[in-house]
Design a protein around this motif. Sequence first.
Motif, PDB file in Angstrom:
ATOM      1  N   PHE A   5       0.847  -1.190   0.000  1.00 37.32           N
ATOM      2  CA  PHE A   5       0.000   0.000   0.000  1.00 37.32           C
ATOM      3  C   PHE A   5       0.880   1.237   0.000  1.00 37.32           C
ATOM      4  CE2 PHE A   5      -2.321  -3.350   2.051  1.00 37.32           C
ATOM      5  CZ  PHE A   5      -3.596  -3.250   1.523  1.00 37.32           C
ATOM      6  N   ILE A   6       0.451   2.258  -0.736  1.00 40.79           N
ATOM      7  CA  ILE A   6       1.136   3.549  -0.740  1.00 40.79           C
ATOM      8  C   ILE A   6       0.680   4.327   0.489  1.00 40.79           C
ATOM      9  CG2 ILE A   6       1.386   5.757  -1.950  1.00 40.79           C
ATOM     10  CD1 ILE A   6       0.817   4.144  -4.547  1.00 40.79           C
ATOM     11  N   ILE A   7       1.627   4.930   1.183  1.00 47.50           N
ATOM     12  CA  ILE A   7       1.331   5.731   2.371  1.00 47.50           C
ATOM     13  C   ILE A   7       1.610   7.193   2.030  1.00 47.50           C
ATOM     14  CG2 ILE A   7       1.897   6.146   4.798  1.00 47.50           C
ATOM     15  CD1 ILE A   7       0.578   3.392   4.231  1.00 47.50           C
ATOM     16  N   GLU A   8       0.583   8.025   2.162  1.00 43.01           N
ATOM     17  CA  GLU A   8       0.723   9.446   1.860  1.00 43.01           C
ATOM     18  C   GLU A   8       0.344  10.285   3.067  1.00 43.01           C
ATOM     19  OE1 GLU A   8      -0.239   9.790  -2.806  1.00 43.01           O
ATOM     20  OE2 GLU A   8      -1.989   9.468  -1.523  1.00 43.01           O
ATOM     21  N   THR A  13       4.118  11.909  -0.645  1.00 42.00           N
ATOM     22  CA  THR A  13       4.101  10.455  -0.528  1.00 42.00           C
ATOM     23  C   THR A  13       5.203  10.067   0.450  1.00 42.00           C
ATOM     24  OG1 THR A  13       3.289  10.215  -2.777  1.00 42.00           O
ATOM     25  CG2 THR A  13       4.310   8.276  -1.775  1.00 42.00           C
ATOM     26  N   ALA A  14       4.808   9.408   1.530  1.00 41.30           N
ATOM     27  CA  ALA A  14       5.758   9.062   2.583  1.00 41.30           C
ATOM     28  C   ALA A  14       6.531   7.789   2.261  1.00 41.30           C
ATOM     29  CB  ALA A  14       5.015   8.889   3.903  1.00 41.30           C
ATOM     30  N   GLY A  15       5.849   6.813   1.662  1.00 43.40           N
ATOM     31  CA  GLY A  15       6.488   5.544   1.354  1.00 43.40           C
ATOM     32  C   GLY A  15       5.449   4.492   1.041  1.00 43.40           C
ATOM     33  N   ILE A  16       5.840   3.243   1.210  1.00 49.32           N
ATOM     34  CA  ILE A  16       4.912   2.131   1.039  1.00 49.32           C
ATOM     35  C   ILE A  16       5.036   1.205   2.244  1.00 49.32           C
ATOM     36  CG2 ILE A  16       5.036   2.206  -1.487  1.00 49.32           C
ATOM     37  CD1 ILE A  16       6.728  -0.423  -1.257  1.00 49.32           C
ATOM     38  N   ARG A  25       5.691  -3.895   6.711  1.00 49.37           N
ATOM     39  CA  ARG A  25       6.975  -3.194   6.858  1.00 49.37           C
ATOM     40  C   ARG A  25       6.955  -1.924   6.019  1.00 49.37           C
ATOM     41  NH1 ARG A  25      12.422  -4.743   8.353  1.00 49.37           N
ATOM     42  NH2 ARG A  25      11.649  -6.839   8.667  1.00 49.37           N
ATOM     43  N   PHE A  26       7.445  -0.835   6.629  1.00 48.30           N
ATOM     44  CA  PHE A  26       7.455   0.478   5.981  1.00 48.30           C
ATOM     45  C   PHE A  26       8.755   0.690   5.220  1.00 48.30           C
ATOM     46  CE2 PHE A  26       8.155   5.037   5.752  1.00 48.30           C
ATOM     47  CZ  PHE A  26       6.903   5.526   5.387  1.00 48.30           C
ATOM     48  N   TYR A  27       8.627   1.214   3.991  1.00 45.66           N
ATOM     49  CA  TYR A  27       9.770   1.596   3.163  1.00 45.66           C
ATOM     50  C   TYR A  27       9.584   3.063   2.774  1.00 45.66           C
ATOM     51  CZ  TYR A  27      10.520  -3.405   2.905  1.00 45.66           C
ATOM     52  OH  TYR A  27      10.730  -4.725   3.239  1.00 45.66           O
ATOM     53  N   ALA A  28      10.454   3.912   3.249  1.00 43.94           N
ATOM     54  CA  ALA A  28      10.336   5.358   3.029  1.00 43.94           C
ATOM     55  C   ALA A  28      10.648   5.729   1.586  1.00 43.94           C
ATOM     56  CB  ALA A  28      11.273   6.105   3.968  1.00 43.94           C
ATOM     57  N   SER A  29       9.867   6.673   1.051  1.00 42.40           N
ATOM     58  CA  SER A  29      10.170   7.228  -0.264  1.00 42.40           C
ATOM     59  C   SER A  29      10.469   8.722  -0.166  1.00 42.40           C
ATOM     60  CB  SER A  29       9.007   7.005  -1.239  1.00 42.40           C
ATOM     61  OG  SER A  29       7.863   7.706  -0.820  1.00 42.40           O
ATOM     62  N   HIS A  30      10.270   9.292   1.005  1.00 41.32           N
ATOM     63  CA  HIS A  30      10.553  10.712   1.234  1.00 41.32           C
ATOM     64  C   HIS A  30      11.620  10.808   2.315  1.00 41.32           C
ATOM     65  CE1 HIS A  30       9.943  14.921   2.312  1.00 41.32           C
ATOM     66  NE2 HIS A  30       9.377  15.041   1.112  1.00 41.32           N
ATOM     67  N   GLN A  48      -0.002   4.802   8.234  1.00 42.29           N
ATOM     68  CA  GLN A  48      -0.494   6.112   7.803  1.00 42.29           C
ATOM     69  C   GLN A  48      -0.508   7.094   8.971  1.00 42.29           C
ATOM     70  OE1 GLN A  48      -1.713   7.201   4.722  1.00 42.29           O
ATOM     71  NE2 GLN A  48      -1.997   9.210   5.623  1.00 42.29           N
ATOM     72  N   ARG A  49      -1.018   6.643  10.109  1.00 40.47           N
ATOM     73  CA  ARG A  49      -1.066   7.516  11.296  1.00 40.47           C
ATOM     74  C   ARG A  49       0.337   7.909  11.747  1.00 40.47           C
ATOM     75  NH1 ARG A  49      -5.414   3.972  12.724  1.00 40.47           N
ATOM     76  NH2 ARG A  49      -4.000   2.749  13.989  1.00 40.47           N
ATOM     77  N   ALA A  50       1.268   6.959  11.729  1.00 42.79           N
ATOM     78  CA  ALA A  50       2.647   7.260  12.137  1.00 42.79           C
ATOM     79  C   ALA A  50       3.289   8.267  11.182  1.00 42.79           C
ATOM     80  CB  ALA A  50       3.473   5.975  12.190  1.00 42.79           C
ATOM     81  N   ALA A  51       3.053   8.118   9.887  1.00 41.83           N
ATOM     82  CA  ALA A  51       3.617   9.053   8.911  1.00 41.83           C
ATOM     83  C   ALA A  51       3.014  10.442   9.084  1.00 41.83           C
ATOM     84  CB  ALA A  51       3.387   8.530   7.497  1.00 41.83           C
TER      85      ALA A  51
END
Length: 69
Positions: A5-8, A13-16, A25-30, A48-51
């Motif tokens: 899932f994409i996390i924005e 865009t924060a990551g996926i 598991r979170f992978y940062a894109s920003h 999403q809430r953490a980002a």
Amino acid sequence: MADAFIIETSQFTAGIVAADQRGFRFYASHPSMLSLEGERFGSPRAAQRAAEKLAGDLRAGPARGPRPS
């Protein structure tokens, strides 16, 4: 169910998050989300809430203490 899932945040865009055997598991894109890199979450919504919290903390800037007198 999807495996990733994409996390924005409201600003970028924060990551996926990608599903694994123990959660997501979170992978940062920003760059500002690197402190979440590799973290595991119970759900995409939790990531999403953490980002959003991290993005809000960054917008607020560093905590300021009392001024020296």
